[in-house]
Design a protein around this motif. Structure first.
Motif, mmCIF file in Angstrom:
data_model
loop_
_atom_site.group_PDB
_atom_site.id
_atom_site.type_symbol
_atom_site.label_atom_id
_atom_site.label_comp_id
_atom_site.label_asym_id
_atom_site.label_seq_id
_atom_site.Cartn_x
_atom_site.Cartn_y
_atom_site.Cartn_z
ATOM 1 N N SER A 51 -3.767 0.954 -4.796
ATOM 2 C CA SER A 51 -4.014 2.361 -5.111
ATOM 3 C C SER A 51 -2.730 3.150 -4.854
ATOM 4 O O SER A 51 -1.936 2.795 -3.983
ATOM 5 C CB SER A 51 -5.144 2.862 -4.193
ATOM 6 N N PRO A 91 -11.620 3.494 -11.601
ATOM 7 C CA PRO A 91 -11.785 2.747 -10.340
ATOM 8 C C PRO A 91 -13.008 3.188 -9.517
ATOM 9 O O PRO A 91 -13.485 2.428 -8.671
ATOM 10 C CB PRO A 91 -10.485 3.020 -9.581
ATOM 11 N N ARG A 146 -4.540 5.705 -1.675
ATOM 12 C CA ARG A 146 -5.271 5.188 -0.512
ATOM 13 C C ARG A 146 -4.741 3.828 -0.071
ATOM 14 O O ARG A 146 -4.443 2.975 -0.890
ATOM 15 C CB ARG A 146 -6.763 5.056 -0.847
ATOM 16 N N VAL A 156 -12.142 -4.423 -8.195
ATOM 17 C CA VAL A 156 -11.668 -3.358 -7.299
ATOM 18 C C VAL A 156 -12.075 -3.757 -5.888
ATOM 19 O O VAL A 156 -13.248 -4.050 -5.634
ATOM 20 C CB VAL A 156 -12.269 -1.992 -7.685
ATOM 21 N N SER A 205 0.858 -1.192 0.000
ATOM 22 C CA SER A 205 0.000 0.000 0.000
ATOM 23 C C SER A 205 0.894 1.242 0.000
ATOM 24 O O SER A 205 2.074 1.165 0.369
ATOM 25 C CB SER A 205 -0.924 -0.019 1.215
ATOM 26 N N MET A 265 -1.348 1.804 -12.449
ATOM 27 C CA MET A 265 -2.283 2.785 -11.896
ATOM 28 C C MET A 265 -1.767 4.186 -12.152
ATOM 29 O O MET A 265 -0.572 4.454 -11.993
ATOM 30 C CB MET A 265 -2.415 2.522 -10.390
ATOM 31 N N ASP A 297 -4.755 8.065 -9.102
ATOM 32 C CA ASP A 297 -5.841 7.069 -8.991
ATOM 33 C C ASP A 297 -7.030 7.334 -9.903
ATOM 34 O O ASP A 297 -8.088 6.725 -9.729
ATOM 35 C CB ASP A 297 -6.363 6.974 -7.544
#
Length: 629
Positions: free
Chosen positions: A176, A243, A179, A193, A129, A222, A226
């Motif tokens: 992402s 997304p 996020r 997603v 992440s 990506m 985003d």
């Protein structure tokens, strides 16, 4: 976390290895280009990180200094680096039904932090992440699960099946860019997603709609804000998805799709995409047309594109084990690393120098500079396989044995073909060596014949055919005075030949397929090994066995070499370990663990500086020699 049960022989092998000293690994020449997005540029912009077998390599871009992360018990199948650069995560394949490990590494300390085990069979892909809070992992076809891990607690938060039952497997995952609660998985007919619900320890998937289009997704990237994500497919087109709405924004190119599929894709901060195809075409393109704006042709299917910084410069890895550096502005490639991508069959040093060595694999012979790992020369004979090589003592030619039954000699500086002996053997040439006066070549063939060739300035003449072996000859070594040689065969015989009278002196029999043989430097004994995993010491005078020692607990011994003084020798084989032995004691003094393929051959360099071993996974490893002259 569950512990993995290892086979009994592997446990015994590890216990045996634990009692002896480790061989110091100095350098590795190799890059596994078959790992999708396996080549990574670290956020410090100074290091490349990539897998080779069960090792993860960290290589300085400017100095080529290498560090090795050891911990996997089988081949690394995926790799990722966190956005901050603090962590590296790598996943492996394992045997069916066994747990496949994910290892979390500390980049600065170059050490293992945690071993995460939940998935079975294979780890397909990994993603961090944006704030290093979570790691998401995707299991392989036998597993089919997606799991979110807490990086700080080193434990699983939650998991779910990655795709619906009526579609194929998910093979790619990406987090992402903004996020820590959203990630995307995609694969054969599935694009999802996911939202992470941390308080309830749940993940919620939403299917993305592509209308009538059915696609197999190979890769995802990506946009930095985003706003969109892009998917590369086997049909050679790019899908652009939103997304938030989970709907397709556009797709292309409409007409000239990328041949053999879009195998890797990268979104640039300045806008536009870098697309790599199965044919080795690297393209810069933009939505919605996806037509090439800039393009270059590289060698082999492109498996990785990794950006250095914002993408002013980037690195590209291909399945044929090439690593290129490309500057975005002029869009020209510079080859920075290359290695064998097929099983390496043989390695040999020129007489009296450890500065260079030569290796052969499939249709290639390559000459390397030992200290810099740089390839100095490549000789290619298309559609043939080189089985073994040797340098003439005077260094003026490289003699090579080929599966088409020819012996070819090449100039070591230019790679020019000097001469070829046609029909040297009926079922391919399987072993070759030269005499120290440079006047003879002794070759062994698949039909079991040993042939002696006289080499003149312009002529190559067959002197004698020695027919004793019943099946292929695997190794030939000549005595220092050129009056005698020994040949090892896969029929369970080793034969000592008189090279003056050209007849058999002695035969050694054993219930094995002999793979390697060496003369002790004092030349009154020979040592042999092969598929029975035993190392045999034999008397040259009468062919009697002096002693037999257990060389390995699992798998054949394929390669062997002895030091010039005869005090130590080295072996390597299907147990993937390099072992250094004390000749008189018959005991292992050092073990080198680093290969993930079967070791095919190994050599001690002249002057006892290095041991170089080569393996079936295309790797060449240089070890520091633990004994010196």
């Amino acid at each position: 976390m569950e512990t993995q049960i290892l086979p009994k022989t592997q446990v015994l092998e590890m216990a045996q290895a634990a009692e002896v000293a480790d061989l110091e690994l100095q350098a590795v020449i190799g890059f596994n280009g078959h790992v999708p997005t396996g080549l990574k540029c670290h956020p410090d912009e100074e290091h490349l990180i990539y897998p080779l077998g069960c090792t993860v390599l960290i290589q300085a871009i400017n100095t080529n200094q290498q560090n090795f992360l050891h911990g996997h018990s089988n081949n690394v199948s995926c790799l990722n680096v966190s956005k901050s650069g603090l962590y590296i995560a790598s996943g492996q394949v394992t045997f069916m039904g066994f747990k496949a490990d994910i290892i979390l590494w500390d980049y600065k300390k170059r050490e293992l932090i945690a071993r995460l085990s939940l998935h079975k069979g294979k780890i397909e892909d990994l993603a961090f992440s944006p704030n290093d809070l979570h790691l998401v992992s995707l299991g392989g076809p036998d597993d089919g699960c997606v799991v979110v891990w807490s990086v700080a607690k080193r434990e699983a938060i939650c998991g779910s099946t990655a795709a619906l039952l009526n579609v194929g497997n998910a093979t790619a995952v990406i987090f992402s860019r903004v996020r820590d609660e959203m990630f995307i998985t995609a694969g054969n007919g599935t694009i999802r997603v996911w939202e992470l619900d941390l308080p309830n320890r749940k993940i919620w998937p939403t299917e993305c709609l592509t209308g009538q289009m059915k696609r197999i997704v190979l890769c995802i990237t990506m946009a930095s804000d985003d706003s969109f994500f892009y998917l590369g497919t086997t049909t050679g087109d790019v899908l652009k998805m939103n997304p938030r709405t989970k709907l397709m924004a556009d797709t292309g190119p409409v007409k000239d799709k990328y041949s053999l599929g879009v195998t890797t894709i990268k979104c640039l901060k300045m806008g536009g995409l870098l697309v790599g195809s199965g044919t080795g075409l690297l393209v810069f393109c933009k939505s919605p047309s996806y037509k090439p704006i800039k393009k270059i042709q590289l060698q082999g299917c492109i498996s990785s594109i990794t950006l250095r910084g914002e993408g002013h410069q980037f690195f590209v890895g291909t399945e044929e084990s090439y690593i290129y550096r490309v500057n975005f502005t002029d869009f020209k490639e510079t080859l920075i690393a290359t290695c064998h991508f097929e099983a390496v069959q043989d390695i040999v040093f020129p007489f009296g120098t450890s500065e260079l060595f030569a290796t052969c694999a499939k249709s290639d012979i390559r000459v390397w500079h030992t200290l810099s790992n740089r390839e100095l020369l490549r000789i290619t004979v298309p559609n043939m396989t080189c089985q073994c090589i040797d340098f003439m003592r005077d260094g003026k030619s490289i003699i090579s044995a080929w599966d088409d039954g020819k012996i070819r000699a090449f100039a070591p500086e230019t790679g020019r073909l000097m001469y070829a002996i046609n029909n040297a053997h009926r079922i391919g040439v399987t072993a070759i060596t030269t005499t120290s006066d440079c006047k003879r070549i002794i070759s062994g063939g698949g039909e079991g014949e040993v042939r002696v060739w006289q080499i003149g300035c312009q002529t190559q003449k067959l002197e004698e055919v020695l027919k004793e072996h019943k099946s292929s000859v695997s190794c030939i070594r000549v005595k220092r005075n050129d009056e005698e040689c020994v040949s090892a065969g896969t029929d369970g015989t080793c034969i000592i030949w008189d090279l003056v009278r050209l007849r058999r002196i002695q035969m050694i029999l054993a219930n094995t397929l002999f793979k390697c043989v060496c003369y002790h430097p004092e030349e009154f004994q020979i040592i042999t090994s092969g598929t029975d995993r035993k190392i045999g010491y034999w008397e040259v005078y009468d062919g009697s066995v002096i002693r037999e020692i257990e060389g390995s607990l699992s798998g054949s011994i394929n390669g062997m070499d002895i030091s010039l003084e005869g005090v130590h020798f080295v072996t390597g084989g299907n147990d993937q370990m390099v072992k250094v032995w004390d000749y008189n004691e018959g005991e292992v003094t050092h073990v080198g663990v680093g290969h993930s393929g079967n070791i095919t051959r190994l050599r001690i360099s002249p002057g006892n500086q290095y041991i170089v071993s080569v393996s079936a996974d295309g790797a060449i490893i240089r070890w520091k020699c633990p004994f010196t002259t």
